[in-house]
Enzyme design. Structure first.
Site, PDB file in Angstrom:
ATOM      1  N   LYS A  75       0.997  -1.310   0.040  1.00 64.18           N
ATOM      2  CA  LYS A  75       0.034   0.118   0.085  1.00 64.18           C
ATOM      3  C   LYS A  75       0.909   1.322  -0.128  1.00 64.18           C
ATOM      4  O   LYS A  75       0.600   2.149  -0.789  1.00 64.18           O
ATOM      5  CB  LYS A  75      -1.185  -0.208   1.331  1.00 64.18           C
ATOM      6  CG  LYS A  75      -2.161  -1.267   1.161  1.00 64.18           C
ATOM      7  CD  LYS A  75      -2.899  -0.965   2.290  1.00 64.18           C
ATOM      8  CE  LYS A  75      -2.184  -1.737   3.716  1.00 64.18           C
ATOM      9  NZ  LYS A  75      -2.115  -2.957   3.795  1.00 64.18           N
ATOM     10  N   THR A 117      11.532   4.441   5.558  1.00 63.28           N
ATOM     11  CA  THR A 117      10.563   4.653   6.485  1.00 63.28           C
ATOM     12  C   THR A 117       9.785   3.403   7.026  1.00 63.28           C
ATOM     13  O   THR A 117       8.787   3.630   7.335  1.00 63.28           O
ATOM     14  CB  THR A 117       9.781   5.679   5.735  1.00 63.28           C
ATOM     15  OG1 THR A 117       9.071   4.912   4.650  1.00 63.28           O
ATOM     16  CG2 THR A 117      10.177   7.063   5.560  1.00 63.28           C
ATOM     17  N   SER A 118      10.398   2.191   6.712  1.00 60.00           N
ATOM     18  CA  SER A 118       9.866   1.104   7.052  1.00 60.00           C
ATOM     19  C   SER A 118      10.109   0.592   8.325  1.00 60.00           C
ATOM     20  O   SER A 118       9.202   0.710   9.457  1.00 60.00           O
ATOM     21  CB  SER A 118      10.048   0.048   5.946  1.00 60.00           C
ATOM     22  OG  SER A 118       9.057  -0.974   5.950  1.00 60.00           O
ATOM     23  N   ARG A 119      11.162  -0.122   8.433  1.00 64.46           N
ATOM     24  CA  ARG A 119      11.728  -0.662   9.845  1.00 64.46           C
ATOM     25  C   ARG A 119      13.142  -0.744   9.768  1.00 64.46           C
ATOM     26  O   ARG A 119      13.782  -1.131   8.865  1.00 64.46           O
ATOM     27  CB  ARG A 119      11.154  -2.233  10.082  1.00 64.46           C
ATOM     28  CG  ARG A 119       9.748  -2.433  10.475  1.00 64.46           C
ATOM     29  CD  ARG A 119       9.397  -1.711  11.788  1.00 64.46           C
ATOM     30  NE  ARG A 119       8.068  -1.969  12.185  1.00 64.46           N
ATOM     31  CZ  ARG A 119       7.345  -0.804  11.985  1.00 64.46           C
ATOM     32  NH1 ARG A 119       7.510   0.288  11.282  1.00 64.46           N
ATOM     33  NH2 ARG A 119       5.751  -0.908  12.374  1.00 64.46           N
ATOM     34  N   ASP A 178      13.699   7.214   8.924  1.00 65.22           N
ATOM     35  CA  ASP A 178      12.622   7.458   9.971  1.00 65.22           C
ATOM     36  C   ASP A 178      12.744   6.337  11.072  1.00 65.22           C
ATOM     37  O   ASP A 178      11.859   6.350  12.251  1.00 65.22           O
ATOM     38  CB  ASP A 178      11.400   7.639   9.268  1.00 65.22           C
ATOM     39  CG  ASP A 178      10.386   8.117  10.305  1.00 65.22           C
ATOM     40  OD1 ASP A 178      10.273   9.143  11.078  1.00 65.22           O
ATOM     41  OD2 ASP A 178       9.242   7.413  10.525  1.00 65.22           O
ATOM     42  N   GLU A 189      16.030   1.595  17.651  1.00 70.24           N
ATOM     43  CA  GLU A 189      15.381   2.822  17.965  1.00 70.24           C
ATOM     44  C   GLU A 189      14.623   2.443  19.516  1.00 70.24           C
ATOM     45  O   GLU A 189      14.214   3.578  20.082  1.00 70.24           O
ATOM     46  CB  GLU A 189      14.469   3.096  16.920  1.00 70.24           C
ATOM     47  CG  GLU A 189      13.222   2.334  16.557  1.00 70.24           C
ATOM     48  CD  GLU A 189      12.408   2.600  15.861  1.00 70.24           C
ATOM     49  OE1 GLU A 189      12.727   3.078  14.727  1.00 70.24           O
ATOM     50  OE2 GLU A 189      11.007   2.669  15.908  1.00 70.24           O
ATOM     51  N   HIS A 229      10.524   8.152  13.930  1.00 66.53           N
ATOM     52  CA  HIS A 229       9.458   7.309  13.674  1.00 66.53           C
ATOM     53  C   HIS A 229       8.346   8.097  13.662  1.00 66.53           C
ATOM     54  O   HIS A 229       7.142   7.786  14.423  1.00 66.53           O
ATOM     55  CB  HIS A 229       9.514   6.183  14.553  1.00 66.53           C
ATOM     56  CG  HIS A 229       8.788   5.022  14.014  1.00 66.53           C
ATOM     57  ND1 HIS A 229       9.260   3.749  14.263  1.00 66.53           N
ATOM     58  CD2 HIS A 229       7.725   5.059  13.380  1.00 66.53           C
ATOM     59  CE1 HIS A 229       8.440   3.001  13.527  1.00 66.53           C
ATOM     60  NE2 HIS A 229       7.316   3.546  13.078  1.00 66.53           N
ATOM     61  N   GLN A 230       8.377   9.182  12.772  1.00 69.92           N
ATOM     62  CA  GLN A 230       6.930   9.724  12.847  1.00 69.92           C
ATOM     63  C   GLN A 230       6.280   9.659  11.569  1.00 69.92           C
ATOM     64  O   GLN A 230       5.287  10.669  11.222  1.00 69.92           O
ATOM     65  CB  GLN A 230       7.743  11.643  12.887  1.00 69.92           C
ATOM     66  CG  GLN A 230       8.397  12.160  11.875  1.00 69.92           C
ATOM     67  CD  GLN A 230       8.622  13.722  11.919  1.00 69.92           C
ATOM     68  OE1 GLN A 230       9.560  13.975  12.638  1.00 69.92           O
ATOM     69  NE2 GLN A 230       7.920  14.508  11.475  1.00 69.92           N
ATOM     70  N   ALA A 231       6.647   9.073  10.644  1.00 73.14           N
ATOM     71  CA  ALA A 231       5.894   8.917   9.244  1.00 73.14           C
ATOM     72  C   ALA A 231       4.593   8.883   9.011  1.00 73.14           C
ATOM     73  O   ALA A 231       3.794   9.389   8.318  1.00 73.14           O
ATOM     74  CB  ALA A 231       6.976   7.884   8.199  1.00 73.14           C
ATOM     75  N   PHE A 232       3.973   8.110  10.300  1.00 71.14           N
ATOM     76  CA  PHE A 232       2.601   7.742  10.261  1.00 71.14           C
ATOM     77  C   PHE A 232       1.900   8.950  10.884  1.00 71.14           C
ATOM     78  O   PHE A 232       0.654   8.946  10.660  1.00 71.14           O
ATOM     79  CB  PHE A 232       2.278   6.509  11.086  1.00 71.14           C
ATOM     80  CG  PHE A 232       2.668   6.810  12.633  1.00 71.14           C
ATOM     81  CD1 PHE A 232       4.036   7.048  12.966  1.00 71.14           C
ATOM     82  CD2 PHE A 232       1.491   7.143  13.701  1.00 71.14           C
ATOM     83  CE1 PHE A 232       4.283   7.104  14.537  1.00 71.14           C
ATOM     84  CE2 PHE A 232       1.834   7.439  14.851  1.00 71.14           C
ATOM     85  CZ  PHE A 232       3.239   7.553  15.461  1.00 71.14           C
TER      86      PHE A 232
HETATM   87  P1  NAI Z   1       1.634  -3.787   2.894  1.00 70.54           P
HETATM   88  O1  NAI Z   1       1.583  -5.059   3.616  1.00 70.54           O
HETATM   89  O2  NAI Z   1       0.646  -3.311   2.193  1.00 70.54           O
HETATM   90  O3  NAI Z   1       2.883  -3.999   1.910  1.00 70.54           O
HETATM   91  C1  NAI Z   1       4.314  -4.585   2.030  1.00 70.54           C
HETATM   92  C2  NAI Z   1       4.766  -5.083   0.744  1.00 70.54           C
HETATM   93  O4  NAI Z   1       6.187  -5.669   1.101  1.00 70.54           O
HETATM   94  C3  NAI Z   1       3.875  -6.218   0.204  1.00 70.54           C
HETATM   95  O5  NAI Z   1       3.683  -6.002  -0.993  1.00 70.54           O
HETATM   96  C4  NAI Z   1       4.696  -7.554   0.363  1.00 70.54           C
HETATM   97  O6  NAI Z   1       4.684  -8.380  -0.646  1.00 70.54           O
HETATM   98  C5  NAI Z   1       6.110  -6.872   0.179  1.00 70.54           C
HETATM   99  N1  NAI Z   1       7.209  -7.771   0.398  1.00 70.54           N
HETATM  100  C6  NAI Z   1       7.299  -8.839   1.362  1.00 70.54           C
HETATM  101  N2  NAI Z   1       8.456  -9.403   1.420  1.00 70.54           N
HETATM  102  C7  NAI Z   1       9.276  -8.882   0.742  1.00 70.54           C
HETATM  103  C8  NAI Z   1      10.489  -8.744   0.146  1.00 70.54           C
HETATM  104  N3  NAI Z   1      11.366  -9.943   0.456  1.00 70.54           N
HETATM  105  N4  NAI Z   1      11.098  -7.968  -0.703  1.00 70.54           N
HETATM  106  C9  NAI Z   1      10.421  -6.864  -1.327  1.00 70.54           C
HETATM  107  N5  NAI Z   1       8.966  -6.715  -0.841  1.00 70.54           N
HETATM  108  C10 NAI Z   1       8.630  -7.505   0.058  1.00 70.54           C
HETATM  109  O7  NAI Z   1       2.361  -2.844   4.044  1.00 70.54           O
HETATM  110  P2  NAI Z   1       2.401  -1.259   4.066  1.00 70.54           P
HETATM  111  O8  NAI Z   1       1.195  -0.576   4.728  1.00 70.54           O
HETATM  112  O9  NAI Z   1       2.777  -0.899   2.726  1.00 70.54           O
HETATM  113  O10 NAI Z   1       3.579  -0.963   4.923  1.00 70.54           O
HETATM  114  C11 NAI Z   1       4.701  -1.399   4.786  1.00 70.54           C
HETATM  115  C12 NAI Z   1       5.972  -1.342   6.015  1.00 70.54           C
HETATM  116  O11 NAI Z   1       5.909   0.012   6.293  1.00 70.54           O
HETATM  117  C13 NAI Z   1       5.414  -1.922   7.121  1.00 70.54           C
HETATM  118  O12 NAI Z   1       5.729  -3.244   7.136  1.00 70.54           O
HETATM  119  C14 NAI Z   1       5.776  -1.110   8.486  1.00 70.54           C
HETATM  120  O13 NAI Z   1       6.839  -1.810   8.866  1.00 70.54           O
HETATM  121  C15 NAI Z   1       6.238   0.381   7.746  1.00 70.54           C
HETATM  122  N6  NAI Z   1       5.586   1.370   8.331  1.00 70.54           N
HETATM  123  C16 NAI Z   1       6.214   2.498   8.710  1.00 70.54           C
HETATM  124  C17 NAI Z   1       5.705   3.533   9.289  1.00 70.54           C
HETATM  125  C18 NAI Z   1       6.295   4.706  10.013  1.00 70.54           C
HETATM  126  O14 NAI Z   1       5.714   5.366  10.693  1.00 70.54           O
HETATM  127  N7  NAI Z   1       7.579   4.832   9.590  1.00 70.54           N
HETATM  128  C19 NAI Z   1       3.981   3.500   9.534  1.00 70.54           C
HETATM  129  C20 NAI Z   1       3.452   2.357   8.827  1.00 70.54           C
HETATM  130  C21 NAI Z   1       4.281   1.480   8.244  1.00 70.54           C
END
Ligand code: NAI
Length: 332
Positions: free
Chosen positions: A154, A232-234, A258, A263, A295-298
């Protein structure tokens, strides 16, 4: 239902209390993170609400179960902080917030990229000190550049669409390709091709054992000199030692993060009067071409409102014995 809300900041309390008028749960807020030292505070609470850096390992979950907890609900999309197998074994159900504004995180990633590339954070500091020099502030046009997106879920797809709007070529890597990504002009490639051909790489995949340190020495060795890397993921997706080495050698052109692997002991708190023991983060912030946020992206009104509303809805559904639409389970 009695709910212990951990890692509860002022904004959590305000939003949850406001939205709880429609649910009438008995919320007890704890400023502390949920971890072995604080788990006793959850005794007698059937539901526990947590955040990204709480520690839900097997030992903490066992104590929760012994204290009567049957539902753990995380106010986040990611749930890597929870041992799902242990939770299942103990009969604790787990929910998350699967869907909230992906624009919040994607737009923030774009903001980090623009700031890093055009040195906006440096310019802000300079002009406040009466320094209007441009030396050292030169960036490059994103138009016409290649942007690699790892994880086209997403958030990754919103990010990709914005980058396509800038006139970038967008490459993607994901074990589960999504047709919308190609419809917006993106092209799926292997991880090595993405590493080799991108001027910018942004991480949007979840943290799992298979993705831990996906950005490591070998990955960085494939990348173009001057690459801008955005995470911005983990934090655990990036091997911090490897990026520090790549920054020191001047191979990596810039890093905007982020999230940070260690952290948990730093973020969401004011540490400005403390001596920070973590040498890696101190080294990172010492680079002029590293931009770090906590960690403020959300953190937009839209996303945060949905996070709190979904959390309360999950607790209400659990209390009523209804289906938990945001439940997460251990694979298999
Ligand atoms: P999502 O589940 O919609 O998308 C994750 C995508 O990663 C999926 O399409 C999945 O198939 C793919 N994926 C799985 N394994 C993979 C690999 N080995 N290589 C490449 N792609 C792979 O999740 P969404 O909502 O897009 O969120 C993604 C991440 O963002 C979350 O898991 C979370 O860790 C992080 N996040 C960070 C925030 C922040 O405030 N910094 C806030 C919200 C989410």
């Amino acid at each position: 239902m009695k709910v212990a809300v951990f890692s509860a900041k002022r904004y959590d309390r305000a939003m949850l209390a406001e939205l709880n008028a429609a649910h009438r749960h008995a919320l007890t807020f704890q400023e502390a993170r949920l971890e072995p030292e604080t788990v006793a505070l959850a005794a007698g609470f059937p539901a526990v609400s947590i955040f990204v850096n709480d520690q839900l390992d097997a030992a903490v979950l066992e104590t929760l179960a012994a204290g009567g907890t049957r539902l753990v609900t995380t106010r986040s999309t990611g749930f890597n902080q929870i041992d799902l197998r242990a939770a299942a074994r103990l009969g604790i159900r787990v929910t998350r917030v699967a869907d909230y504004s992906p624009h919040s995180v994607a737009e923030f990633a774009v903001g980090l990229l623009l700031a890093l590339n055009r040195r906006i954070h440096k310019a802000y500091e300079r002009t406040r000190n009466g320094n209007f020099e441009l030396d050292g502030l030169m960036g490059f046009d994103l138009h016409g550049r290649t942007v690699g997106v790892i994880g086209t879920g997403k958030i990754g797809r919103v990010f990709a669409r914005i980058m396509a709007g800038f006139g970038c070529t967008v490459l993607g890597h994901d074990p589960f390709p999504h047709p919308d990504f190609e419809a917006l002009g993106g092209r799926y490639v292997g991880l090595d091709v993405l590493a080799r051909d991108s001027d910018v790489i942004s991480l949007h995949c979840p943290l799992m054992e298979s993705t831990r340190h996906v950005v490591n020495d070998a990955f960085l060795a494939l990348t173009r000199p001057g690459l801008l890397l955005v995470n911005t993921s983990r934090g655990g997706l990036v091997d911090t030692q490897a990026v520090i080495a790549a920054l020191k050698s001047r191979h990596l052109g810039g890093l905007a993060i982020d999230v940070y692997e260690q952290e948990a002991s730093l973020f969401f708190e004011d540490r400005s009067s403390d001596i920070i023991d973590d040498d890696l983060i101190q080294r990172l912030v010492s680079f002029p071409n590293v931009l770090l946020t906590g960690h403020q992206a959300f953190f937009t009104r839209e996303a945060f409102g949905t996070i709190c509303a979904t959390t309360l809805e999950s607790i209400t559904a659990f209390e009523r014995g209804q289906a938990l639409v945001n439940e997460v389970r251990a694979p298999g």
